[in-house]
Design a protein around this motif. Structure first.
Motif, PDB file in Angstrom:
ATOM      1  N   UNK A 188       0.845  -1.195   0.000  1.00 45.06           N
ATOM      2  CA  UNK A 188       0.000   0.000   0.000  1.00 45.06           C
ATOM      3  C   UNK A 188       0.877   1.240   0.000  1.00 45.06           C
ATOM      4  N   UNK A 189       1.963   1.208   0.757  1.00 46.96           N
ATOM      5  CA  UNK A 189       2.885   2.351   0.789  1.00 46.96           C
ATOM      6  C   UNK A 189       3.435   2.650  -0.598  1.00 46.96           C
ATOM      7  N   UNK A 190       3.831   1.619  -1.335  1.00 44.81           N
ATOM      8  CA  UNK A 190       4.347   1.817  -2.694  1.00 44.81           C
ATOM      9  C   UNK A 190       3.261   2.369  -3.614  1.00 44.81           C
ATOM     10  N   UNK A 191       2.058   1.836  -3.496  1.00 41.23           N
ATOM     11  CA  UNK A 191       0.951   2.311  -4.332  1.00 41.23           C
ATOM     12  C   UNK A 191       0.635   3.779  -4.044  1.00 41.23           C
ATOM     13  N   UNK A 192       0.681   4.162  -2.782  1.00 39.47           N
ATOM     14  CA  UNK A 192       0.421   5.557  -2.410  1.00 39.47           C
ATOM     15  C   UNK A 192       1.512   6.460  -2.971  1.00 39.47           C
ATOM     16  N   UNK A 193       2.763   6.039  -2.883  1.00 39.64           N
ATOM     17  CA  UNK A 193       3.861   6.839  -3.433  1.00 39.64           C
ATOM     18  C   UNK A 193       3.717   7.021  -4.935  1.00 39.64           C
ATOM     19  N   UNK A 194       3.337   5.960  -5.644  1.00 42.68           N
ATOM     20  CA  UNK A 194       3.094   6.070  -7.089  1.00 42.68           C
ATOM     21  C   UNK A 194       1.948   7.037  -7.372  1.00 42.68           C
ATOM     22  N   UNK A 195       0.881   6.925  -6.601  1.00 44.39           N
ATOM     23  CA  UNK A 195      -0.266   7.817  -6.801  1.00 44.39           C
ATOM     24  C   UNK A 195       0.115   9.268  -6.527  1.00 44.39           C
ATOM     25  N   UNK A 196       0.879   9.499  -5.475  1.00 44.46           N
ATOM     26  CA  UNK A 196       1.320  10.873  -5.170  1.00 44.46           C
ATOM     27  C   UNK A 196       2.199  11.424  -6.297  1.00 44.46           C
ATOM     28  N   UNK A 197       3.126  10.597  -6.776  1.00 38.33           N
ATOM     29  CA  UNK A 197       4.040  11.039  -7.839  1.00 38.33           C
ATOM     30  C   UNK A 197       3.275  11.385  -9.118  1.00 38.33           C
ATOM     31  N   UNK A 198       2.187  10.669  -9.365  1.00 31.72           N
ATOM     32  CA  UNK A 198       1.395  10.909 -10.569  1.00 31.72           C
ATOM     33  C   UNK A 198       0.298  11.945 -10.340  1.00 31.72           C
ATOM     34  N   UNK A 199       0.206  12.489  -9.121  1.00 29.85           N
ATOM     35  CA  UNK A 199      -0.851  13.454  -8.816  1.00 29.85           C
ATOM     36  C   UNK A 199      -2.206  12.808  -8.720  1.00 29.85           C
ATOM     37  N   UNK A 200      -2.231  11.534  -8.346  1.00 31.31           N
ATOM     38  CA  UNK A 200      -3.477  10.777  -8.352  1.00 31.31           C
ATOM     39  C   UNK A 200      -4.241  10.728  -7.050  1.00 31.31           C
ATOM     40  N   UNK A 201      -3.702  11.283  -5.966  1.00 34.44           N
ATOM     41  CA  UNK A 201      -4.450  11.278  -4.710  1.00 34.44           C
ATOM     42  C   UNK A 201      -5.252  12.568  -4.586  1.00 34.44           C
ATOM     43  N   UNK A 202      -6.551  12.456  -4.338  1.00 33.93           N
ATOM     44  CA  UNK A 202      -7.369  13.664  -4.168  1.00 33.93           C
ATOM     45  C   UNK A 202      -6.917  14.449  -2.932  1.00 33.93           C
ATOM     46  N   UNK A 203      -7.186  15.752  -2.904  1.00 33.19           N
ATOM     47  CA  UNK A 203      -6.713  16.582  -1.797  1.00 33.19           C
ATOM     48  C   UNK A 203      -7.325  16.221  -0.449  1.00 33.19           C
ATOM     49  N   UNK A 204      -8.465  15.534  -0.441  1.00 37.44           N
ATOM     50  CA  UNK A 204      -9.112  15.213   0.827  1.00 37.44           C
ATOM     51  C   UNK A 204      -8.580  13.930   1.462  1.00 37.44           C
ATOM     52  N   UNK A 205      -7.683  13.216   0.778  1.00 33.15           N
ATOM     53  CA  UNK A 205      -7.082  12.011   1.353  1.00 33.15           C
ATOM     54  C   UNK A 205      -5.867  12.425   2.165  1.00 33.15           C
ATOM     55  N   UNK A 206      -5.948  12.236   3.482  1.00 39.95           N
ATOM     56  CA  UNK A 206      -4.835  12.592   4.368  1.00 39.95           C
ATOM     57  C   UNK A 206      -3.796  11.483   4.440  1.00 39.95           C
ATOM     58  N   UNK A 207      -4.240  10.285   4.806  1.00 40.09           N
ATOM     59  CA  UNK A 207      -3.314   9.156   4.948  1.00 40.09           C
ATOM     60  C   UNK A 207      -3.926   7.889   4.385  1.00 40.09           C
ATOM     61  N   UNK A 208      -3.049   6.986   3.941  1.00 37.92           N
ATOM     62  CA  UNK A 208      -3.455   5.663   3.485  1.00 37.92           C
ATOM     63  C   UNK A 208      -2.393   4.690   3.983  1.00 37.92           C
TER      64      UNK A 208
END
Length: 157
Positions: A7-27
């Motif tokens: 999950x940590x790797x997936x979140x890092x990929x999503x952050x790098x691609x600008x894929x996490x919405x602004x309302x998501x604080x932590x995953x």
């Protein structure tokens, strides 16, 4: 082909691609669930019911559990609470903002649907195809599972 991501790797990929919405604080991921913290005050263009809820209880904590994966679509059970109250019963008001978040990232908004009993259907295949665009070869997901903080996917080119 087998693909495994924590999950940590997936979140890092999503952050790098600008894929996490602004309302998501932590995953975070552990055991059989993915734990998400949302800040409802940061949901853009929220419907009025969600804006009222955000004033009363701005932070929601949710646990997502993969129930099934069939024909490219994952069904995820959602258990959410806001200040100790069961928020997953109000999941229906989140469908619009979640679909808007997909649309704003160039992803198909109809790839996500809120189902009865606090479950969400996610067309993972459609999201993967849209995210890859013409940059990657076509991939067909044949299985997706989640265990102990890691997403395991089987795919065919």
């Amino acid at each position: 082909m087998r693909i495994e991501l924590t999950v940590t790797e997936a979140v890092e990929l999503a952050r790098a691609a600008g894929g996490l919405p602004p309302f998501v604080r932590t995953v975070t991921g552990e055991d059989d669930g993915v734990h998400v913290t949302l800040d409802l005050r940061r949901v853009p263009d929220a419907p009025s019911a969600l804006r009222v809820a955000a004033r009363l209880v701005p932070v929601v904590r949710a646990t997502l559990r993969l129930e099934s994966f069939v024909a490219g679509t994952a069904v995820v059970a959602v258990e959410a609470n806001a200040a100790g109250l069961p928020a997953h019963k109000l999941l229906g008001v989140a469908q619009g903002p979640l679909q808007a978040a997909l649309r704003s990232r160039g992803l198909p908004p109809d790839a996500l649907h809120v189902l009865p009993d606090a479950r969400v259907a996610v067309d993972v295949q459609a999201l993967a195809e849209a995210a890859a665009g013409d940059r990657l070869p076509a991939v067909r997901l044949t299985d997706v599972a989640y265990t102990e903080g890691t997403v395991h996917a089987e795919a065919e080119l």
